[in-house]
Scaffold this active site. Structure first.
Site, PDB file in Angstrom:
ATOM      1  N   ASP A 111     -42.239  10.660  -5.995  1.00 43.40           N
ATOM      2  CA  ASP A 111     -42.522  11.088  -4.628  1.00 43.40           C
ATOM      3  C   ASP A 111     -43.109   9.874  -3.892  1.00 43.40           C
ATOM      4  O   ASP A 111     -43.505   8.890  -4.535  1.00 43.40           O
ATOM      5  CB  ASP A 111     -43.543  12.231  -4.737  1.00 43.40           C
ATOM      6  CG  ASP A 111     -44.127  12.616  -3.416  1.00 43.40           C
ATOM      7  OD1 ASP A 111     -43.350  12.933  -2.512  1.00 43.40           O
ATOM      8  OD2 ASP A 111     -45.368  12.593  -3.281  1.00 43.40           O
ATOM      9  N   ASP A 145     -47.412  14.851  -6.012  1.00 40.13           N
ATOM     10  CA  ASP A 145     -48.787  15.230  -5.649  1.00 40.13           C
ATOM     11  C   ASP A 145     -48.907  16.575  -4.930  1.00 40.13           C
ATOM     12  O   ASP A 145     -50.000  17.116  -4.852  1.00 40.13           O
ATOM     13  CB  ASP A 145     -49.406  14.168  -4.724  1.00 40.13           C
ATOM     14  CG  ASP A 145     -48.811  14.212  -3.320  1.00 40.13           C
ATOM     15  OD1 ASP A 145     -47.576  14.115  -3.202  1.00 40.13           O
ATOM     16  OD2 ASP A 145     -49.570  14.369  -2.347  1.00 40.13           O
TER      17      ASP A 145
HETATM   18  O1  LIG Z   1     -42.251  13.654   4.687  1.00 37.84           O
HETATM   19  C1  LIG Z   1     -43.317  14.048   4.184  1.00 37.84           C
HETATM   20  O2  LIG Z   1     -43.918  15.046   4.593  1.00 37.84           O
HETATM   21  C2  LIG Z   1     -43.870  13.347   2.967  1.00 37.84           C
HETATM   22  O3  LIG Z   1     -43.263  13.765   1.872  1.00 37.84           O
HETATM   23  P1  LIG Z   1     -43.422  13.302   0.331  1.00 37.84           P
HETATM   24  O4  LIG Z   1     -44.802  13.624  -0.137  1.00 37.84           O
HETATM   25  O5  LIG Z   1     -42.366  14.141  -0.272  1.00 37.84           O
HETATM   26  O6  LIG Z   1     -43.147  11.809   0.277  1.00 37.84           O
HETATM   27 MG   LIG Z   2     -46.182  13.727  -1.691  1.00 42.95          MG
END
Ligand SMILES: O=C(O)COP(=O)(O)O
Ligand SMILES: [Mg+2]
Length: 229
Positions: free
Chosen positions: A8, A172
């Site tokens: 992520d 996370d």
């Molecule tokens: O675009 C977002 O809200 C961030 O997303 P992510 O934690 O999946 O990187």
């Molecule tokens: Mg994230």
């Protein structure tokens, strides 16, 4: 054997949750995996141009799952969700007094809004319209169902031709619960949301980018070998 690491971006590759500063140490460690032939892919709610740019410039080769699963890139770009209806976006924004993410100009299916706090009323509204709704802690996201990181991760793994058992996913937030459904080893950073930690095979001691370093060290030391069998 681990062949692919899915990470992520926001809250995981950053120095902490809620900030945008990428952890340079985390990137350095992920590159060590690439040098050993373990591919790294970005799986995020961010837009395709942002993730594709980062993927190339950071030196990763595993591809990208953008827009919370809706857009996939590995050698080719594939859209796996239905394009969003602009009228629905306007209604959502207006009804709940939200602000567009600057990346909405570059999105096709999944759109982001702030503040990132999800309410029961929003969930009900989305359900009635057949929409996926979730929060990354950075932004609220809506898309037509089926959506969520699992649809994109499934496609990415198919394009790689690897087995689920050969794939690690690290995240996370609640949007990463969807990624967890498709990977062999599920990893939560130390400061991840409690609901994600509950589903994780490994909960790291350290937060965000420091946690990524901790995971890479475990992989390089062979500590995860056999865990995914
Ligand atoms: O675009 C977002 O809200 C961030 O997303 P992510 O934690 O999946 O990187
Ligand atoms: Mg994230």
């Amino acid at each position: 054997m681990i062949k692919l690491v899915l990470t992520d971006l926001d809250g995981t590759l950053t120095e902490d949750r809620g900030i945008y500063k990428v952890s340079l140490d985390a990137i350095k460690y992920l590159r060590l995996l690439e040098e050993r032939g373990i591919k790294v892919a970005l799986v995020s709610g961010n837009s395709y141009p942002v993730l594709r740019g980062l993927h190339n410039y950071l030196g990763f080769s595993g591809g990208v799952v953008a827009e919370n699963g809706c857009v996939v890139f590995y050698k080719q770009k594939i859209r796996v969700c239905k394009p969003m209806d602009r009228q629905i976006l306007e209604e959502f924004k207006e009804k709940f007094k939200l602000k567009d993410s600057w990346q909405n100009d570059y999105r096709e299916c999944d759109f982001g809004f702030t503040p990132p706090d999800i309410t029961e009323e929003m969930i009900k509204w989305a359900e009635e319209k057949g929409l996926y709704i979730n929060s990354s802690g950075y932004a609220l996201h809506i898309a037509f169902k089926p959506a969520g990181k699992m649809v994109g991760v499934r496609k990415l793994i198919e394009l790689h031709g690897v087995k689920k058992e050969e794939v690690i996913g690290i995240g996370d937030s609640l949007t990463d619960l969807d990624m967890f459904k498709e990977v062999g080893i599920k990893v939560a950073v130390g400061n991840a949301e409690e609901e994600l930690k509950k589903e994780a095979d490994i909960i790291l001691n350290l937060k965000s980018g420091e946690g990524v370093k901790e995971l890479v060290t475990m992989i390089l030391e062979g500590k995860l070998d056999g865990r995914n069998r």
